[in-house]
Design an enzyme around this catalytic site. Sequence first.
Site, PDB file in Angstrom:
ATOM      1  N   CYS A   2       0.968  -1.133   0.003  1.00 38.20           N
ATOM      2  CA  CYS A   2      -0.037   0.105  -0.139  1.00 38.20           C
ATOM      3  C   CYS A   2       0.916   1.332   0.137  1.00 38.20           C
ATOM      4  O   CYS A   2       2.219   1.243  -0.192  1.00 38.20           O
ATOM      5  CB  CYS A   2      -0.874   0.116   1.234  1.00 38.20           C
ATOM      6  SG  CYS A   2       0.242  -0.202   2.847  1.00 38.20           S
ATOM      7  N   GLU A 110      -6.118   1.047   3.203  1.00 34.50           N
ATOM      8  CA  GLU A 110      -6.487   1.155   1.710  1.00 34.50           C
ATOM      9  C   GLU A 110      -7.681   2.414   1.879  1.00 34.50           C
ATOM     10  O   GLU A 110      -8.196   2.583   2.927  1.00 34.50           O
ATOM     11  CB  GLU A 110      -7.216  -0.145   1.525  1.00 34.50           C
ATOM     12  CG  GLU A 110      -6.136  -1.392   1.203  1.00 34.50           C
ATOM     13  CD  GLU A 110      -5.428  -0.934  -0.019  1.00 34.50           C
ATOM     14  OE1 GLU A 110      -5.751  -0.422  -1.004  1.00 34.50           O
ATOM     15  OE2 GLU A 110      -4.416  -1.620  -0.063  1.00 34.50           O
TER      16      GLU A 110
END
Length: 137
Positions: A2, A110
């Site tokens: 990420c 996220e």
Amino acid sequence: MCGRFVASTTPQALATLFNARLEDSDAVSHWQSSWNVAPTRFVPIVRPSADDGARTLSYVHWGLIPAWAPDRSRASGTINARAETVTMKPSFRDLVGRHRGVVPMDGYYEWRTIDAPVGRKRPYLCTRADGGILATA
């Protein structure tokens, strides 16, 4: 991986968990707990030692500096590789076989547009159900 993650576990605890030795005392002095680790920051990684192949916990700048880049300024733009294309992309293909490591993290973020104001994204923290460390490549 990420774009942001959580690092709150101490270097000593990570070294114990991964059966690794601290590469140098600077690893401990660089460590700072953070709920928002961003690209170009120092991050802990577990990798084989160049000397004897034993696991070591090192601190490195997060981001890839392409071989053709004149300086570190490009590192923040090259932080993720997709597993399905990592061996094909010029930035990663020559590195993936020789420069490997594990990035331990307590969680990662996220972003989703669900439940967020129009045009905005909301971060969601992803962690292990048991609260353990995530070992990402």
